[in-house]
Design a protein around this motif. Structure first.
Motif, short mmCIF file in Angstrom:
data_model
loop_
_atom_site.label_atom_id
_atom_site.label_comp_id
_atom_site.label_asym_id
_atom_site.label_seq_id
_atom_site.Cartn_x
_atom_site.Cartn_y
_atom_site.Cartn_z
N ASP A 52 15.19 -24.81 -33.46
CA ASP A 52 14.54 -26.12 -33.50
C ASP A 52 14.76 -26.76 -32.14
N ILE A 53 13.70 -26.77 -31.32
CA ILE A 53 13.80 -27.28 -29.94
C ILE A 53 13.55 -28.78 -29.92
N GLY A 54 14.44 -29.50 -29.24
CA GLY A 54 14.34 -30.96 -29.25
C GLY A 54 14.56 -31.47 -30.66
N CYS A 55 15.65 -31.01 -31.27
CA CYS A 55 15.88 -31.25 -32.70
C CYS A 55 16.10 -32.71 -33.02
N GLY A 56 16.44 -33.54 -32.01
CA GLY A 56 16.69 -34.94 -32.30
C GLY A 56 17.78 -35.11 -33.34
N PRO A 57 17.59 -35.99 -34.32
CA PRO A 57 18.61 -36.20 -35.34
C PRO A 57 18.68 -35.10 -36.41
N GLY A 58 17.88 -34.03 -36.23
CA GLY A 58 18.09 -32.83 -37.03
C GLY A 58 17.20 -32.60 -38.23
N PHE A 59 16.05 -33.26 -38.33
CA PHE A 59 15.23 -33.14 -39.54
C PHE A 59 14.81 -31.70 -39.83
N PHE A 60 14.13 -31.05 -38.89
CA PHE A 60 13.70 -29.67 -39.11
C PHE A 60 14.90 -28.74 -39.30
N THR A 61 15.94 -28.95 -38.52
CA THR A 61 17.13 -28.10 -38.62
C THR A 61 17.71 -28.17 -40.02
N ILE A 62 17.77 -29.38 -40.56
CA ILE A 62 18.36 -29.58 -41.89
C ILE A 62 17.50 -28.96 -42.99
N ILE A 63 16.21 -29.24 -43.00
CA ILE A 63 15.39 -28.77 -44.12
C ILE A 63 15.25 -27.25 -44.11
N LEU A 64 15.22 -26.63 -42.94
CA LEU A 64 15.14 -25.17 -42.88
C LEU A 64 16.48 -24.54 -43.23
N SER A 65 17.59 -25.20 -42.89
CA SER A 65 18.91 -24.71 -43.31
C SER A 65 19.05 -24.80 -44.83
N GLN A 66 18.59 -25.89 -45.40
CA GLN A 66 18.66 -26.03 -46.86
C GLN A 66 17.82 -24.99 -47.58
N ALA A 67 16.78 -24.49 -46.90
CA ALA A 67 15.93 -23.45 -47.48
C ALA A 67 16.52 -22.05 -47.30
N GLY A 73 19.78 -25.87 -33.75
CA GLY A 73 19.09 -27.03 -33.22
C GLY A 73 19.60 -27.36 -31.83
N ILE A 74 18.69 -27.53 -30.88
CA ILE A 74 19.09 -27.89 -29.52
C ILE A 74 18.42 -29.19 -29.11
N ASP A 75 19.12 -29.94 -28.28
CA ASP A 75 18.57 -31.18 -27.74
C ASP A 75 19.25 -31.44 -26.41
N CYS A 76 18.60 -32.22 -25.55
CA CYS A 76 19.16 -32.49 -24.23
C CYS A 76 20.03 -33.73 -24.23
N THR A 77 20.16 -34.41 -25.38
CA THR A 77 20.90 -35.67 -25.41
C THR A 77 22.06 -35.61 -26.40
N GLU A 78 23.21 -36.04 -25.96
CA GLU A 78 24.41 -36.01 -26.79
C GLU A 78 24.29 -36.93 -28.00
N ASN A 79 23.69 -38.10 -27.82
CA ASN A 79 23.60 -39.04 -28.94
C ASN A 79 22.74 -38.49 -30.07
N MET A 80 21.64 -37.82 -29.72
CA MET A 80 20.81 -37.19 -30.75
C MET A 80 21.61 -36.12 -31.50
N LEU A 81 22.38 -35.32 -30.77
CA LEU A 81 23.16 -34.25 -31.40
C LEU A 81 24.26 -34.82 -32.28
N THR A 82 24.86 -35.92 -31.86
CA THR A 82 25.87 -36.57 -32.70
C THR A 82 25.25 -37.00 -34.03
N CYS A 83 24.08 -37.61 -33.97
CA CYS A 83 23.37 -38.01 -35.19
C CYS A 83 23.00 -36.79 -36.03
N ALA A 84 22.54 -35.72 -35.37
CA ALA A 84 22.13 -34.51 -36.08
C ALA A 84 23.29 -33.89 -36.84
N ARG A 85 24.44 -33.80 -36.19
CA ARG A 85 25.61 -33.22 -36.86
C ARG A 85 26.02 -34.06 -38.07
N ARG A 86 26.00 -35.37 -37.92
CA ARG A 86 26.36 -36.25 -39.02
C ARG A 86 25.34 -36.12 -40.16
#
Length: 249
Positions: A52-67, A73-86
């Motif tokens: 998931d490129i530019g995963c942001g807060p992780g929407f695609f990463t999460i729903i595909l993991s749940q499936a 998931g990769i992103d260029c910003t630490e704040n987005m990744l912090t939100c994604a992990r949470r």
């Protein structure tokens, strides 16, 4: 400061706003609608290796993991990744997340079945080169699914500006209040004018770029808004409907 640094700084400031937005999607019809759409066009495989490129807060990463798929998931910003992990932890899944420039993937060649991204490609300063980079990490038969829209065309196109203004008026006329905005709207517009895809008509541009970079097959599906957006978002994006571009290695 390079344009990439400026883009990273901007999106760090937008992280919480976008995280709040995907929480709504994870609790609504959008979750299943997006999953069904992605898997409809993904390679037929029980357990996909997904990026998931530019995963942001992780929407695609999460729903595909749940499936049940293996997702990075990769992103260029630490704040987005912090939100994604949470958000992933709250959703009960444990995908991988890494900070990475979408233009320079630090991944093994021929290692992925599927690449997905949403509302990412318009932010790239070298989008065609990025498409070439992404092709390298796909396995033969692997697919790239890009979901995006001509979000900022109104900044350079008077006809599109008039249509966008009409969309905003319609939103308010329906009693929904002021349309949602970026945290820093002026900076969003300034950066958009520096990015190449603001001045291209898409998805026609994407199809040409994918073919030029060596994808064996490329096609688009236009106007997905009714399928994946709620009524309010459909009104806001009436003049800029969501499209999908698919490229296959």
């Amino acid at each position: 400061m390079t344009i990439q640094n400026e883009v990273e700084t901007y999106w760090n400031g937008e992280a919480q706003l976008y995280s709040d937005s995907i929480q709504k999607e994870l609790g609504g019809f959008e979750k299943q609608a997006w999953l069904d759409l992605i898997l409809e066009y993904a390679p037929r495989k029980e357990r996909l290796d997904v990026l998931d490129i530019g995963c942001g807060p992780g929407f695609f990463t999460i729903i595909l993991s749940q499936a049940g798929h293996h997702v990075l998931g990769i992103d260029c910003t630490e704040n987005m990744l912090t939100c994604a992990r949470r958000n992933a932890e709250q959703a009960g899944v444990k995908p991988q997340f890494r900070k990475m420039d979408s233009h320079k993937l630090e991944l093994a060649p021929d290692s992925l079945d599927l690449i997905v991204c949403r509302n990412l490609t318009w932010t790239l300063h070298a989008p065609q080169a990025a498409y070439g980079e992404w092709l390298k990490v796909l396995r033969p038969g692997g697919r790239l699914l890009v979901f995006d829209a001509n979000w900022n065309r109104h900044l350079v196109d008077d006809e599109m500006r008039a249509k966008r203004d009409a969309d905003l008026r319609e939103y308010e006329a329906r009693g929904w209040g002021s349309p949602p905005r970026h945290v820093d709207w002026e900076e969003s517009d300034r950066l958009s004018l520096l990015l190449p895809l603001t001045r291209e008509w898409r998805p026609a541009w994407d199809l040409q770029a994918l073919k030029a970079e060596g994808y064996s097959h490329a096609f688009s599906v236009e106007n997905l808004s009714e399928r994946v957006l709620d009524e309010k978002q459909q009104v806001l994006s009436r003049s800029t409907p969501m499209f999908m571009v698919c490229g296959q290695k």
